[in-house]
Motif scaffolding. Structure first.
Motif, PDB file in Angstrom:
ATOM      1  N   ARG A  73       0.829  -1.214   0.000  1.00  0.00           N
ATOM      2  CA  ARG A  73       0.000   0.000   0.000  1.00  0.00           C
ATOM      3  C   ARG A  73       0.862   1.261   0.000  1.00  0.00           C
ATOM      4  O   ARG A  73       0.614   2.210  -0.749  1.00  0.00           O
ATOM      5  CB  ARG A  73      -0.942   0.006   1.204  1.00  0.00           C
ATOM      6  N   ASP A  74       1.891   1.263   0.839  1.00  0.00           N
ATOM      7  CA  ASP A  74       2.759   2.437   0.930  1.00  0.00           C
ATOM      8  C   ASP A  74       3.498   2.677  -0.385  1.00  0.00           C
ATOM      9  O   ASP A  74       3.673   3.833  -0.801  1.00  0.00           O
ATOM     10  CB  ASP A  74       3.775   2.264   2.067  1.00  0.00           C
ATOM     11  N   ALA A  75       3.936   1.602  -1.016  1.00  0.00           N
ATOM     12  CA  ALA A  75       4.653   1.750  -2.285  1.00  0.00           C
ATOM     13  C   ALA A  75       3.768   2.397  -3.333  1.00  0.00           C
ATOM     14  O   ALA A  75       4.222   3.254  -4.105  1.00  0.00           O
ATOM     15  CB  ALA A  75       5.146   0.380  -2.764  1.00  0.00           C
ATOM     16  N   LEU A  76       2.509   1.996  -3.355  1.00  0.00           N
ATOM     17  CA  LEU A  76       1.585   2.580  -4.328  1.00  0.00           C
ATOM     18  C   LEU A  76       1.272   4.040  -3.980  1.00  0.00           C
ATOM     19  O   LEU A  76       1.231   4.904  -4.862  1.00  0.00           O
ATOM     20  CB  LEU A  76       0.302   1.757  -4.383  1.00  0.00           C
ATOM     21  N   CYS A  77       1.088   4.311  -2.722  1.00  0.00           N
ATOM     22  CA  CYS A  77       0.797   5.690  -2.305  1.00  0.00           C
ATOM     23  C   CYS A  77       1.966   6.629  -2.605  1.00  0.00           C
ATOM     24  O   CYS A  77       1.762   7.803  -2.951  1.00  0.00           O
ATOM     25  CB  CYS A  77       0.486   5.742  -0.810  1.00  0.00           C
ATOM     26  N   ASP A  78       3.182   6.108  -2.466  1.00  0.00           N
ATOM     27  CA  ASP A  78       4.372   6.936  -2.657  1.00  0.00           C
ATOM     28  C   ASP A  78       4.828   6.988  -4.115  1.00  0.00           C
ATOM     29  O   ASP A  78       5.800   7.684  -4.434  1.00  0.00           O
ATOM     30  CB  ASP A  78       5.527   6.410  -1.791  1.00  0.00           C
ATOM     31  N   LEU A  79       4.173   6.244  -4.984  1.00  0.00           N
ATOM     32  CA  LEU A  79       4.602   6.178  -6.380  1.00  0.00           C
ATOM     33  C   LEU A  79       4.452   7.548  -7.044  1.00  0.00           C
ATOM     34  O   LEU A  79       3.422   8.215  -6.912  1.00  0.00           O
ATOM     35  CB  LEU A  79       3.766   5.140  -7.126  1.00  0.00           C
ATOM     36  N   GLU A  80       5.485   7.945  -7.753  1.00  0.00           N
ATOM     37  CA  GLU A  80       5.449   9.216  -8.464  1.00  0.00           C
ATOM     38  C   GLU A  80       4.263   9.233  -9.436  1.00  0.00           C
ATOM     39  O   GLU A  80       4.077   8.277 -10.191  1.00  0.00           O
ATOM     40  CB  GLU A  80       6.756   9.414  -9.224  1.00  0.00           C
TER      41      GLU A  80
END
Length: 434
Positions: A73-80
């Motif tokens: 979830r965090d990776a998707l939220c932080d994705l440019e």
């Protein structure tokens, strides 16, 4: 920079072409003695062994094998945002192509009461390997996951190496790509140990084994796939990236040079080959490659690949010879840069994927053409295909005959059984009153 193979004035046989054409590849047999103990150890000790090998080879050990849901979830939220937009555009095209590939069941009626139906059953659980060595490959997540989803696989796991710089978890862009596609099971394991762990699983860690392993990787991954083939299905033993450009005098030397370099930057063993009847184009392309290769971010890697024995220029007499040589080479990626590109492309029979004309470069297929970029290498395009929805489907025949239909064909079966000296086969027919 590019080695020259001059076939003008000759009519080489298929056997000779296999010897003289530029060809790299990797020697899987050479690493089997190294990989086999790893696979056996993971088979015996499961995740504990896999984590130990990861720590030994890559100096990183994740806190757990399974990547926590919050990491995804965090990776998707932080994705440019622009990267997310690009991934979503690619997903839409890849899904459209792979959804259209799914075949429908078909029934053949061979007579009254006699039918054979072919249906397509998805592989139940698939393991999808996504490399993470010299580069990050969220595109490989898309190319593996989407066809499995469109085939209807029940469950899937993505296996990708942990990265020391990201706290022992896989690259966040790879995780974000998984999250975008709704993949919830990701294992932070790479290399041969990842393939073995997917094949054998680990009950103690709650890691369910898979039925098929797909995806590209280095020579150790390829060797592990060979070793577990039969325990699970595999797509192929992928070798280094290849591009063959079939071009005539009308082609743009600069565009061809860029395309050759684009594949050479994958790794030092990548193969970039130009096949042409035009000596003038050959000289121009070689000069452009020399000029441009040093300007890319991965200049050292690309230059090494372009100067290797696996890369080069093949000069032939005419377009007919160029087509024949291109088919003999059977490249992973084949580009056609000729005056009548579509007509020439239609005549080619051996290629992982064919890119037609100057505005269909291989990088288009690497990311967002809609086609798949997991393709046969090392000449195996002569007899195998790339990853697709079909990879994850099992065609199964349903045979249904009634009594009258069996009575119609039964005597012939008895005759054939007796001729093969397998009389019990015939008795099984006659037992039904036939």
């Amino acid at each position: 920079m590019l080695h020259l193979t001059d076939l003008r004035g000759r009519a080489p046989s298929t056997s000779e072409l296999r010897r003289v054409l530029p060809r790299g590849g990797v020697d899987i047999n050479a690493v089997l003695p190294t990989v086999s103990p790893i696979v056996e150890d993971v088979r015996e000790r499961g995740a504990a062994a896999a984590l130990e090998y990861g720590e030994k080879f890559d100096r990183v050990r994740p806190a757990t094998v399974v990547v926590p849901a919050e990491r995804l979830r965090d990776a998707l939220c932080d994705l440019e945002p622009r990267v997310r937009e690009a991934l979503e555009a690619a997903i839409a095209r890849i899904r459209a192509v792979h959804a259209a590939q799914k075949p429908s069941a078909n029934t053949v009626e061979l007579g009254p009461g006699a039918t054979v139906t072919e249906k397509f059953i998805p592989v139940s659980r698939v393991g999808l390997y996504v490399p993470g060595g010299k580069a990050v490959y969220p595109s490989s997540v898309l190319m593996n996951v989407i066809p499995a989803q469109e085939a209807g696989a029940s469950t899937m796991v993505v296996c990708t190496p942990p990265q020391e710089e990201f706290g022992g978890w896989p690259h966040p862009t790879t995780l974000a790509a998984c999250a975008l596609l709704g993949v919830t099971e990701v294992w932070a394991v790479g290399g041969a140990q990842a393939v073995a762990l997917m094949a054998y699983g680990d009950d103690e860690y709650g890691l369910e084994p898979v039925d098929m392993v797909t995806g590209p990787g280095n020579v150790f991954v390829a060797a592990a796939k060979r070793l577990v083939n039969g325990v699970v299905g595999i797509d192929a033993e992928a070798g280094p990236s290849e591009i063959a450009v079939l071009a005539d005098a009308s082609a743009d030397a600069t565009l061809i040079a860029y395309d050759l370099i684009s594949q050479a930057e994958h790794d030092e063993n990548a193969a970039s080959v130009l096949i042409t009847p035009s000596a003038e184009l050959a000289r121009a392309v070689d000069g452009e490659v020399e000029r441009l290769a040093g300007e890319t971010l991965n200049a050292e890697r690309a230059s090494s690949a372009l100067g290797g024995k696996q890369s080069g220029i093949v000069l032939v007499d005419d377009l007919e010879a160029a087509i024949a040589v291109t088919d003999a080479y059977a490249s992973e990626h084949t580009e056609v840069h000729t005056a009548n590109a579509r007509e020439v492309a239609e005549r080619l029979t051996n290629a992982g994927a064919i890119f037609v004309g100057p505005f269909s470069p291989v990088p288009l297929g690497d990311y967002a053409a809609g086609s798949n970029h997991v393709l046969p290498t090392s000449g195996t395009a002569r007899f195998s295909a790339g990853l697709s929805t079909h990879t994850f489907l099992k065609p199964v025949n349903l045979i249904e005959y009634d009594e009258a239909a069996l009575r119609d064909i039964g005597p012939h079966i008895v005759v054939l059984a007796e001729d093969e000296q397998l009389p019990a086969h015939g008795e099984a027919i006659k037992a039904r009153g036939i």
